[in-house]
Design an enzyme around this catalytic site. Structure first.
Site, PDB file in Angstrom:
ATOM      1  N   GLU A  79       0.823  -1.208   0.000  1.00  0.00           N
ATOM      2  CA  GLU A  79       0.000   0.000   0.000  1.00  0.00           C
ATOM      3  C   GLU A  79       0.861   1.263   0.000  1.00  0.00           C
ATOM      4  OE1 GLU A  79      -2.652  -0.695   3.369  1.00  0.00           O
ATOM      5  OE2 GLU A  79      -4.078  -1.678   2.028  1.00  0.00           O
ATOM      6  N   ASP A  84      -8.320  -9.109   4.584  1.00  0.00           N
ATOM      7  CA  ASP A  84      -8.059  -7.924   5.409  1.00  0.00           C
ATOM      8  C   ASP A  84      -9.058  -7.778   6.559  1.00  0.00           C
ATOM      9  OD1 ASP A  84      -7.100  -5.579   6.351  1.00  0.00           O
ATOM     10  OD2 ASP A  84      -7.550  -4.389   4.578  1.00  0.00           O
ATOM     11  N   GLU A  88     -12.484  -2.000  12.448  1.00  0.00           N
ATOM     12  CA  GLU A  88     -12.530  -1.274  11.180  1.00  0.00           C
ATOM     13  C   GLU A  88     -13.643  -1.780  10.273  1.00  0.00           C
ATOM     14  OE1 GLU A  88      -8.837  -1.612   9.051  1.00  0.00           O
ATOM     15  OE2 GLU A  88      -9.594  -0.545   7.292  1.00  0.00           O
ATOM     16  N   HIS A 142     -15.739  -7.532   1.837  1.00  0.00           N
ATOM     17  CA  HIS A 142     -15.190  -6.273   1.323  1.00  0.00           C
ATOM     18  C   HIS A 142     -16.258  -5.434   0.602  1.00  0.00           C
ATOM     19  CE1 HIS A 142     -12.224  -3.572  -0.520  1.00  0.00           C
ATOM     20  NE2 HIS A 142     -11.314  -4.119   0.248  1.00  0.00           N
ATOM     21  N   LYS A 168      -1.902 -11.659   8.886  1.00  0.00           N
ATOM     22  CA  LYS A 168      -3.276 -11.402   9.338  1.00  0.00           C
ATOM     23  C   LYS A 168      -4.058 -12.707   9.400  1.00  0.00           C
ATOM     24  CE  LYS A 168      -3.696  -6.609   7.799  1.00  0.00           C
ATOM     25  NZ  LYS A 168      -4.469  -5.577   7.066  1.00  0.00           N
ATOM     26  N   ARG A 213       5.683  -7.752   8.339  1.00  0.00           N
ATOM     27  CA  ARG A 213       4.288  -8.066   7.997  1.00  0.00           C
ATOM     28  C   ARG A 213       4.150  -8.687   6.602  1.00  0.00           C
ATOM     29  NH1 ARG A 213       0.613  -3.830   7.961  1.00  0.00           N
ATOM     30  NH2 ARG A 213      -1.012  -4.842   9.137  1.00  0.00           N
TER      31      ARG A 213
END
Ligand code: BDP
Length: 716
Positions: free
Chosen positions: A305, A379, A407, A535, A374, A338
């Site tokens: 990202e 995500d 989130e 998503h 994760k 990560r």
């Protein structure tokens, strides 16, 4: 839902006297209010095994003071020698008060382990808490206090506890300007401007709360990192926090921006094979350790990202991680690297990319690197299958990364207990080492034999008085710590302990709260992303539904990319006929998930593209089942409200009112998710709603036009 709602009549008898202290949530699960059944055991005095206790033992004694003063009205006196009814504290470094042969030895339980047992003295039985380390002893003290607060009698107990995971970390996504990325509880609790001179009392209360659930590391800064934190003035501030946390057994970690040598000192490159770059990081590590001798290490988001990383120079993640690891190694620090990476060019299904990238690097990392993965391959969605890297990296330690902040599960207003989500992941069978190869057993090293083990949770903590933005989100902080300590612990058991400590030890009220918590995450899945959808949230801020979005800078940021709904079908084909992401899983998962008939309903549209008129196991069409899930989610929130109201009189008015208001918000937003989603699916499939179904409150245009430029927690 199987609720044990409290009859109002029963409640009348369970009325609790008004509490002396306002219940604003600040005290978390450390309220130390006398249990409904009374304090079962008040020690006659406290005796430490040494004359000169360490800072950690002194903090444990302070905690005993805070707790017993609150529980019983007075602190426990200190005694000289153990006798009948005493509480005795000992560790390997604090045992010289015992005769050589009587010294408690709990070395078998490892560094952080402890026992609570009976100590026979000439004068009768005492209760002994013994830790190998002083931190272990402190964990034992908190355990004893929690048990006492829940109404348990600790006399005669025989407890042996040791964490299954070594590094149990909170990861704060806090920026230096105090904005918290994906934070819904106010600003960052780190007041960088006033540090190091002013130490907010919160820092210590934060450390107490973490220590009480076994958390032993804190990464202070956002993974989208700012190199400024590595400059001397900020390191001085970091050191001040480290000093506050140290007695609580908590180490500080920082996020390392890969391009820091260029940004801070004008190096022409950050290439990990460049000697000047290597020396820069070594000098930086030396500088950090000179200020913070027990610094934990670096957490790194690289080449993801837009973050800089080794691939900017044609180097691999392993080369980047190893360069940092070499700088930390002489000091005993670790790199948490990560695996949340996906290519800017979108060459393949996004959920496959981390595996594609990291699997070939298995075994290529230094011993003090741990790859942080994760829980799911996408995500932190309300539901995902477990990440296929778990089990796949046989020669690389893997840390599990969970998101405590919500989130994607309703920010801080929706009641969503994440213990069940995490339990689902941890108990998922990877089958890599045969049946029973759960994610928990991969992460705690039981299957891999990895000596370095870690679990990280993206923090939900902020400057709000109640720390987490809502009373129920405290449960997620609590559950994270408990599961990091023991990844095989039961989410329900944890919920029960938390509800008793936080709201009420009255069994009826507690059971209502536990049932609400246990049902809550599935309710969210139902009204947001049922049947394996994922998503579907609004772009950027991630607040509310936006399944219609199909035109962002990159396809795999759009909801459309994930659901692919057309007039005939919906879902992402990840079988051999599609992206073949299932090939990243072991048998029999691969086979089971290849076939619609053997794919569990909750992952159906994650793995398959399915016609709207497909007949489900229930006999209904996919469309009917989907509508039913949305309706169920909305009605589950209605049930949460009813059950919460039944607690009137059984818990304090402040929190009753606040949670009620939040449940109203949740009910409104659950309806919004349902209605907007249905309006959109109907615009695509042209189908009518099943008979008797309430139509969306507005037309699709209404939902599409909603904008939330100021929604909290946004990224840069
Ligand atoms: C995503 C968040 C983004 C984080 C990213 C990460 O939306 O803010 O930076 O994860 O984990 O879920 O790095």
């Amino acid at each position: 839902m199987r609720f044990r709602a409290m009859a109002l009549a029963a409640l009348a008898t369970a009325l609790i006297v008004p509490l002396a202290q306002a219940e604003d949530g600040y005290r978390l699960w450390l309220r130390y209010t006398a249990p409904a059944s009374g304090v079962a055991f008040t020690p006659s005095n406290i005796v430490t095994g040494c004359d000169d206790p360490s800072p950690t033992i002194r903090k444990s004694l302070d905690e005993l003071d805070i707790a017993f003063e609150s529980l019983t009205g007075s602190k426990l006196p200190r005694g000289e020698a153990p006798g009948q009814g005493a509480l005795v504290l000992a560790s390997a470094a604090c045992n010289d008060g015992f005769a050589q042969t009587d010294r408690p030895d709990v070395s078998g339980l490892g560094q952080d382990g402890y026992t609570i047992s009976t100590l026979a003295t000439g004068d009768g039985d005492a209760v002994l808490i013994a830790g190998q380390s002083d931190a272990g002893l402190m964990y034992g003290v908190f355990d004893l206090l929690m048990r006492t607060s829940r109404g348990e009698d600790v006399r005669g107990l025989s407890v042996e506890e040791a964490p299954s995971v070594d590094l149990r970390l909170l990861n704060h996504w806090d920026n230096l300007d105090r904005h918290v990325e994906r934070g819904y509880a106010g600003q960052s609790i780190w007041n960088w401007h006033l540090l190091p001179d002013f130490l907010d009392r919160r820092y210590e209360d934060y450390a107490r709360a973490n220590a009480s659930i076994g958390i032993n590391g804190v990464s202070l800064t956002n993974v989208n990192a700012d190199a400024t934190v590595l400059t001397p003035p900020y390191l001085e501030k970091v050191a001040a926090l480290a000093d506050v946390f140290r007695p609580y057994g908590i180490k500080v970690y920082l996020t390392a921006r890969f391009s820091a040598p260029m940004e801070l000192d004008g190096l022409p490159t950050a290439d990990p094979v460049n000697e000047d770059v290597q020396e820069w990081w070594q000098a930086k590590a030396d500088e950090i350790y000179a200020r913070i001798p027990d610094f934990g290490g670096f957490l790194v988001k690289a080449n993801s990202e837009g973050q800089p990383g080794p691939q900017d120079y044609g180097r691999s993640h392993a080369e980047g991680a190893n360069m940092l690891a070499d700088a930390l190694e002489p000091h005993g620090g670790v790199v948490m690297w990560r695996a949340f990476v996906y290519s800017a060019e979108e060459p393949e299904d996004r959920v496959k990319q981390a595996y594609t990238e990291f699997k070939p690097l298995d075994g290529a990392f230094r011993d003090n690197v741990i790859v942080q993965v994760k829980n799911g391959p996408l995500d932190f969605q309300p539901r995902e299958p477990f990440h296929p890297l778990f089990g796949a990296m046989e020669d690389t330690p893997l840390a599990l990364e969970l998101q405590v902040t919500k989130e994607y599960l309703g920010f801080s207003t929706h009641l969503a207990y994440l213990g069940t989500l995490w339990e689902e992941v941890l108990s998922a069978d990877t089958y890599v080492y045969g049946q029973g190869s759960t994610v928990a057993k991969v992460v705690d090293g039981a299957l891999t034999g990895e000596p370095l083990t870690a679990i990280a949770g993206v923090s939900n903590i902020g400057s709000d008085r109640n720390w987490t933005g809502s009373h129920f989100d405290q449960a997620n902080w609590y559950a994270f710590g408990r599961l990091a300590w023991n990844p095989e612990a039961s989410a329900e058991r944890i919920a029960r302990d938390w509800a008793a400590l936080t709201f009420s030890t009255g069994p009826e009220a507690r059971d209502v709260i536990v049932d609400m918590m246990m049902a809550s995450r599935e309710a969210v899945v139902n009204y947001m992303t049922p049947l394996g959808l994922t998503h579907l949230m609004g772009t950027g801020h991630h607040y509310g539904p936006a399944p219609w979005v199909d035109d962002l800078g990159r396809a795999d940021w759009t909801p459309y990319y994930y659901h692919r709904a057309t007039k005939d079908a919906i879902g992402f084909d990840r079988t051999q006929t599609g992206s073949n992401a299932i090939a990243q899983y072991a048998e029999p998962l691969r086979e089971n998930w290849s076939d619609i008939a053997t794919t569990p309903d909750e992952l159906l549209l994650w793995f398959h593209r399915v016609p709207w008129d497909h007949e489900m196991k229930s006999g209904r069409t996919l469309w009917e089942a989907l509508v039913d899930h949305y309706d169920r989610g909305v009605s589950q929130v209605g049930e949460l409200k009813v059950h919460w109201q039944s607690l009137e009189g059984a818990i304090d008015r402040e929190r009753l009112r606040e949670v009620s208001a939040y449940l109203d918000i949740q009910a409104k937003e659950a309806r919004w998710w349902r209605d907007a989603s249905l309006a959109y699916w109907m615009s695509v499939n042209g189908l009518d709603l099943p008979a008797g179904t309430e139509p969306p409150a507005h037309d699709l245009g209404y939902y599409k036009a909603l904008e939330f430029p100021n929604a909290p927690g946004q990224g840069e």
